[in-house]
Structures are given as structure tokens and as C-alpha cells.
Design a protein around this motif. Structure first.
Motif, PDB file in Angstrom:
ATOM      1  N   MET A  69       0.840  -1.198   0.000  1.00 29.61           N
ATOM      2  CA  MET A  69       0.000   0.000   0.000  1.00 29.61           C
ATOM      3  C   MET A  69       0.877   1.251   0.000  1.00 29.61           C
ATOM      4  O   MET A  69       0.605   2.223  -0.717  1.00 29.61           O
ATOM      5  CB  MET A  69      -0.921  -0.011   1.221  1.00 29.61           C
ATOM      6  CG  MET A  69      -1.882   1.163   1.297  1.00 29.61           C
ATOM      7  SD  MET A  69      -3.027   1.027   2.705  1.00 29.61           S
ATOM      8  CE  MET A  69      -1.919   1.430   4.072  1.00 29.61           C
ATOM      9  N   GLY A  70       1.939   1.228   0.781  1.00 28.96           N
ATOM     10  CA  GLY A  70       2.853   2.360   0.839  1.00 28.96           C
ATOM     11  C   GLY A  70       3.594   2.591  -0.456  1.00 28.96           C
ATOM     12  O   GLY A  70       3.894   3.739  -0.812  1.00 28.96           O
ATOM     13  N   GLN A  71       3.892   1.517  -1.162  1.00 33.99           N
ATOM     14  CA  GLN A  71       4.541   1.656  -2.462  1.00 33.99           C
ATOM     15  C   GLN A  71       3.627   2.363  -3.452  1.00 33.99           C
ATOM     16  O   GLN A  71       4.076   3.122  -4.305  1.00 33.99           O
ATOM     17  CB  GLN A  71       4.918   0.269  -2.997  1.00 33.99           C
ATOM     18  CG  GLN A  71       6.064  -0.414  -2.267  1.00 33.99           C
ATOM     19  CD  GLN A  71       7.396   0.217  -2.553  1.00 33.99           C
ATOM     20  OE1 GLN A  71       7.870   1.096  -1.828  1.00 33.99           O
ATOM     21  NE2 GLN A  71       8.031  -0.218  -3.633  1.00 33.99           N
ATOM     22  N   LYS A  72       2.342   2.089  -3.312  1.00 30.25           N
ATOM     23  CA  LYS A  72       1.356   2.705  -4.211  1.00 30.25           C
ATOM     24  C   LYS A  72       0.998   4.122  -3.761  1.00 30.25           C
ATOM     25  O   LYS A  72       0.823   5.024  -4.589  1.00 30.25           O
ATOM     26  CB  LYS A  72       0.096   1.838  -4.234  1.00 30.25           C
ATOM     27  CG  LYS A  72      -0.907   2.181  -5.318  1.00 30.25           C
ATOM     28  CD  LYS A  72      -0.433   1.750  -6.689  1.00 30.25           C
ATOM     29  CE  LYS A  72      -1.492   2.005  -7.744  1.00 30.25           C
ATOM     30  NZ  LYS A  72      -1.048   1.629  -9.093  1.00 30.25           N
ATOM     31  N   ASN A  73       0.887   4.310  -2.449  1.00 30.21           N
ATOM     32  CA  ASN A  73       0.489   5.608  -1.913  1.00 30.21           C
ATOM     33  C   ASN A  73       1.156   5.801  -0.553  1.00 30.21           C
ATOM     34  O   ASN A  73       0.627   5.342   0.469  1.00 30.21           O
ATOM     35  CB  ASN A  73      -1.033   5.688  -1.785  1.00 30.21           C
ATOM     36  CG  ASN A  73      -1.530   7.075  -1.419  1.00 30.21           C
ATOM     37  OD1 ASN A  73      -0.945   7.742  -0.580  1.00 30.21           O
ATOM     38  ND2 ASN A  73      -2.608   7.510  -2.044  1.00 30.21           N
ATOM     39  N   PRO A  74       2.320   6.431  -0.497  1.00 31.31           N
ATOM     40  CA  PRO A  74       3.055   6.584   0.766  1.00 31.31           C
ATOM     41  C   PRO A  74       2.240   7.231   1.883  1.00 31.31           C
ATOM     42  O   PRO A  74       2.361   6.857   3.047  1.00 31.31           O
ATOM     43  CB  PRO A  74       4.256   7.464   0.370  1.00 31.31           C
ATOM     44  CG  PRO A  74       4.437   7.201  -1.092  1.00 31.31           C
ATOM     45  CD  PRO A  74       3.053   7.005  -1.637  1.00 31.31           C
ATOM     46  N   LYS A  75       1.410   8.212   1.543  1.00 38.15           N
ATOM     47  CA  LYS A  75       0.621   8.898   2.568  1.00 38.15           C
ATOM     48  C   LYS A  75      -0.341   7.941   3.266  1.00 38.15           C
ATOM     49  O   LYS A  75      -0.544   8.041   4.490  1.00 38.15           O
ATOM     50  CB  LYS A  75      -0.155  10.064   1.961  1.00 38.15           C
ATOM     51  CG  LYS A  75      -0.943  10.876   2.989  1.00 38.15           C
ATOM     52  CD  LYS A  75      -1.664  12.042   2.341  1.00 38.15           C
ATOM     53  CE  LYS A  75      -2.381  12.893   3.393  1.00 38.15           C
ATOM     54  NZ  LYS A  75      -3.356  12.111   4.193  1.00 38.15           N
ATOM     55  N   GLU A  76      -0.946   7.024   2.512  1.00 36.72           N
ATOM     56  CA  GLU A  76      -1.859   6.050   3.108  1.00 36.72           C
ATOM     57  C   GLU A  76      -1.136   5.208   4.156  1.00 36.72           C
ATOM     58  O   GLU A  76      -1.673   4.934   5.234  1.00 36.72           O
ATOM     59  CB  GLU A  76      -2.464   5.144   2.033  1.00 36.72           C
ATOM     60  CG  GLU A  76      -3.512   5.802   1.157  1.00 36.72           C
ATOM     61  CD  GLU A  76      -4.855   5.946   1.854  1.00 36.72           C
ATOM     62  OE1 GLU A  76      -5.056   5.345   2.927  1.00 36.72           O
ATOM     63  OE2 GLU A  76      -5.717   6.663   1.312  1.00 36.72           O
ATOM     64  N   LEU A  77       0.079   4.786   3.842  1.00 41.88           N
ATOM     65  CA  LEU A  77       0.844   3.989   4.799  1.00 41.88           C
ATOM     66  C   LEU A  77       1.214   4.804   6.031  1.00 41.88           C
ATOM     67  O   LEU A  77       1.031   4.338   7.163  1.00 41.88           O
ATOM     68  CB  LEU A  77       2.116   3.450   4.129  1.00 41.88           C
ATOM     69  CG  LEU A  77       3.083   2.702   5.075  1.00 41.88           C
ATOM     70  CD1 LEU A  77       2.413   1.495   5.708  1.00 41.88           C
ATOM     71  CD2 LEU A  77       4.349   2.296   4.334  1.00 41.88           C
ATOM     72  N   ILE A  78       1.719   5.993   5.829  1.00 38.71           N
ATOM     73  CA  ILE A  78       2.132   6.829   6.961  1.00 38.71           C
ATOM     74  C   ILE A  78       0.951   7.123   7.881  1.00 38.71           C
ATOM     75  O   ILE A  78       1.061   7.033   9.115  1.00 38.71           O
ATOM     76  CB  ILE A  78       2.772   8.137   6.462  1.00 38.71           C
ATOM     77  CG1 ILE A  78       4.062   7.850   5.681  1.00 38.71           C
ATOM     78  CG2 ILE A  78       3.041   9.080   7.633  1.00 38.71           C
ATOM     79  CD1 ILE A  78       5.119   7.139   6.472  1.00 38.71           C
ATOM     80  N   ASP A  79      -0.188   7.458   7.287  1.00 38.62           N
ATOM     81  CA  ASP A  79      -1.373   7.729   8.101  1.00 38.62           C
ATOM     82  C   ASP A  79      -1.773   6.497   8.911  1.00 38.62           C
ATOM     83  O   ASP A  79      -2.130   6.608  10.099  1.00 38.62           O
ATOM     84  CB  ASP A  79      -2.544   8.155   7.204  1.00 38.62           C
ATOM     85  CG  ASP A  79      -2.372   9.556   6.637  1.00 38.62           C
ATOM     86  OD1 ASP A  79      -1.475  10.283   7.114  1.00 38.62           O
ATOM     87  OD2 ASP A  79      -3.123   9.925   5.708  1.00 38.62           O
ATOM     88  N   TYR A  80      -1.704   5.329   8.279  1.00 40.50           N
ATOM     89  CA  TYR A  80      -2.078   4.099   8.986  1.00 40.50           C
ATOM     90  C   TYR A  80      -1.061   3.787  10.093  1.00 40.50           C
ATOM     91  O   TYR A  80      -1.444   3.454  11.220  1.00 40.50           O
ATOM     92  CB  TYR A  80      -2.156   2.922   8.007  1.00 40.50           C
ATOM     93  CG  TYR A  80      -2.690   1.668   8.670  1.00 40.50           C
ATOM     94  CD1 TYR A  80      -4.060   1.423   8.706  1.00 40.50           C
ATOM     95  CD2 TYR A  80      -1.835   0.759   9.272  1.00 40.50           C
ATOM     96  CE1 TYR A  80      -4.558   0.296   9.346  1.00 40.50           C
ATOM     97  CE2 TYR A  80      -2.316  -0.363   9.910  1.00 40.50           C
ATOM     98  CZ  TYR A  80      -3.682  -0.595   9.941  1.00 40.50           C
ATOM     99  OH  TYR A  80      -4.165  -1.705  10.592  1.00 40.50           O
TER     100      TYR A  80
END
Length: 244
Positions: free
Chosen positions: A200-211
Motif C-alpha cells: 500500500m505504501g509503495q502505491k500511496n506513501p501517505k496512506e501507509l504513513i497515516d495508517y
């Protein structure tokens, strides 16, 4: 439905795999896939065939074997028979543009889950068949049912099955299943959860950081390490040392 006890195509596939078997692999695989008493792959049997060779056999036979016949192969006591059957099923699904045929393949997959009883058998097909089907047909309930199962392999299928969603930029189902199974006791679930978060982070870093910012303190260490593997080193250390 009643299946034949023997079938020429099934026997040919088994013979082809036997010819490709390597004795040293047959000795190594049981240790690698944890088949000892009390381990997750307890009692599984191996011929010693490498995965690329199994894929070649699957490519050669996938148009020549029916689902009824494939049911015999996927029920085999030998790991390579089951994995080759899964590779055949994936090819049948991917090569078909007919929705009815794809639905039949998905039903076959779900009806034979008991034979997908190790991590490679789970990971190889769950997102290519079930995950893709659920995404394209809005049938997330099929994955959700697996996520709520008491069976660890089913739970892993659900999480890894969202890989197709992640590749398409859809992350909510992944986050739902990871959160639901975040504190599962088995290391194989920690790895799966962390792996999908990393993707998920590879696709969208912000999504990973938020999670991560919401959940990293409660994550098992293995899950966290997998999830942050691709982050820059300074940020990785901040998460590992709890500085965020």
C-alpha cells in the motif's frame, strides 16, 4: 458432482512432475515449509519440483484439463500437485473473458480451500483469482467472510487477496482486514499484514504513513518491520524506536 477416480491428463501431469523432481529439493522443502510435528505444514509431502518447472507444466496442460479433472489433482497429498493445480486454475481464470466461466472458477477455488494449506498455496492464487474477481464484481463479502474465519489460512487469503485492490489504488479493504487481524497470534499473519501495508505504501506513501501513525505502537514487531521496509532509514528508525 461425482469425479472420476483416474484421468489421463491428471496422470500425465503427475508423471511430468515426477520426472522434474530433484532429490535434494525433496529433502529441503519439508524443512522450508515447516512440515514437522506441530508446525504449520505438518505432514505435507513433497516431490522436490521447483516452482518454475511447475509453472511450465501448468502452462502446457491448462487447456487440456477440466475443472472436474483438476479437482483430483488439487486434492493430492503432494504439495507440488496442489500448487500446479492452482497454477492451472490461475491460467484458466486469467485467459477467460467469460464472466460465467470466471464465476465457476471462483466457486471451484472456494470449494477447495482445504487443499490450499500453506503460505505459498495461499499467496499464489488468492489475489489473482479471488481478489481480482471481488474487485471487478463488487464481491468484497467473499474476502470478508474469509477474514472472519477462525482458520489462519483463510485469514491470510483475505489479507493477501486485497493485493489486487491495492494495485488498483483501493486501500480500505486492506486496512480493514489488517486492523481486524493485527493481533493475530501467528507470525505468518504478521508477515502478511506487514507485506500488504508495505505494498500500500509503495502505491500511496501517505496512506501507509497515516495508517502507521494510528497503529504502529500496537503492531507486532514483524508486521511493523515488513510495513516500513521501503521507508527511508531515518523514518524507519523513528517507527522502530517509537519516536513518532
Amino acid at each position: 458432482m461425482q469425479y472420476l477416480n483416474t484421468n489421463p491428463a491428471v496422470e500425465e501431469i503427475k508423471e511430468a512432475l515426477t520426472v522434474l523432481a530433484a532429490p535434494e529439493k525433496a529433502q529441503f522443502f519439508p524443512k522450508f515449509f515447516k512440515t514437522g510435528k506441530g508446525e504449520y505444514g505438518e505432514g505435507d509431502l513433497f516431490l522436490g519440483v521447483k516452482v518454475p518447472d511447475q509453472r511450465l507444466v501448468a502452462k502446457d496442460y491448462y487447456t487440456r484439463i477440466s475443472l472436474e479433472e483438476l479437482s483430483l489433482l488439487i486434492a493430492s497429498e503432494y504439495h507440488e500437485h496442489r500448487l500446479t493445480a492452482l497454477f492451472i486454475l490461475i491460467l484458466k481464470f486469467e485467459k477467460s473473458k467469460n464472466k460465467a466461466i470466471q464465476e465457476t472458477i471462483v466457486k471451484f477455488y472456494l470449494n477447495h480451500l482445504q487443499y490450499l494449506n500453506n503460505w505459498d498455496l495461499v499467496d499464489s492464487g488468492c489475489y489473482k483469482i479471488l481478489g481480482r474477481y471481488c474487485f471487478e464484481n463488487q464481491r468484497e463479502d467473499l474476502l470478508r467472510n474469509l477474514s472472519y474465519s477462525e482458520n489462519m489460512w483463510h485469514k491470510r487469503m483475505a489479507v493477501v487477496g486485497t493485493m489486487h485492490h491495492v494495485k488498483k489504488g483501493s486501500f480500505e479493504l486492506t486496512k480493514e482486514f489488517v486492523t481486524q487481524n493485527l493481533k493475530h497470534p501467528h507470525d505468518l499473519m504478521h508477515k502478511a499484514n506487514g507485506w500488504l501495508l508495505r505494498e500500500m505504501g509503495q502505491k500511496n506513501p501517505k496512506e501507509l504513513i497515516d495508517y502507521l501513525n494510528r497503529h504502529y505502537r500496537e503492531m507486532p514487531r514483524t508486521c511493523l518491520r515488513y510495513a516500513i521496509e521501503k521507508l527511508d532509514e531515518g523514518l524507519r528508525q523513528d517507527y522502530l524506536k517509537g519516536r513518532i
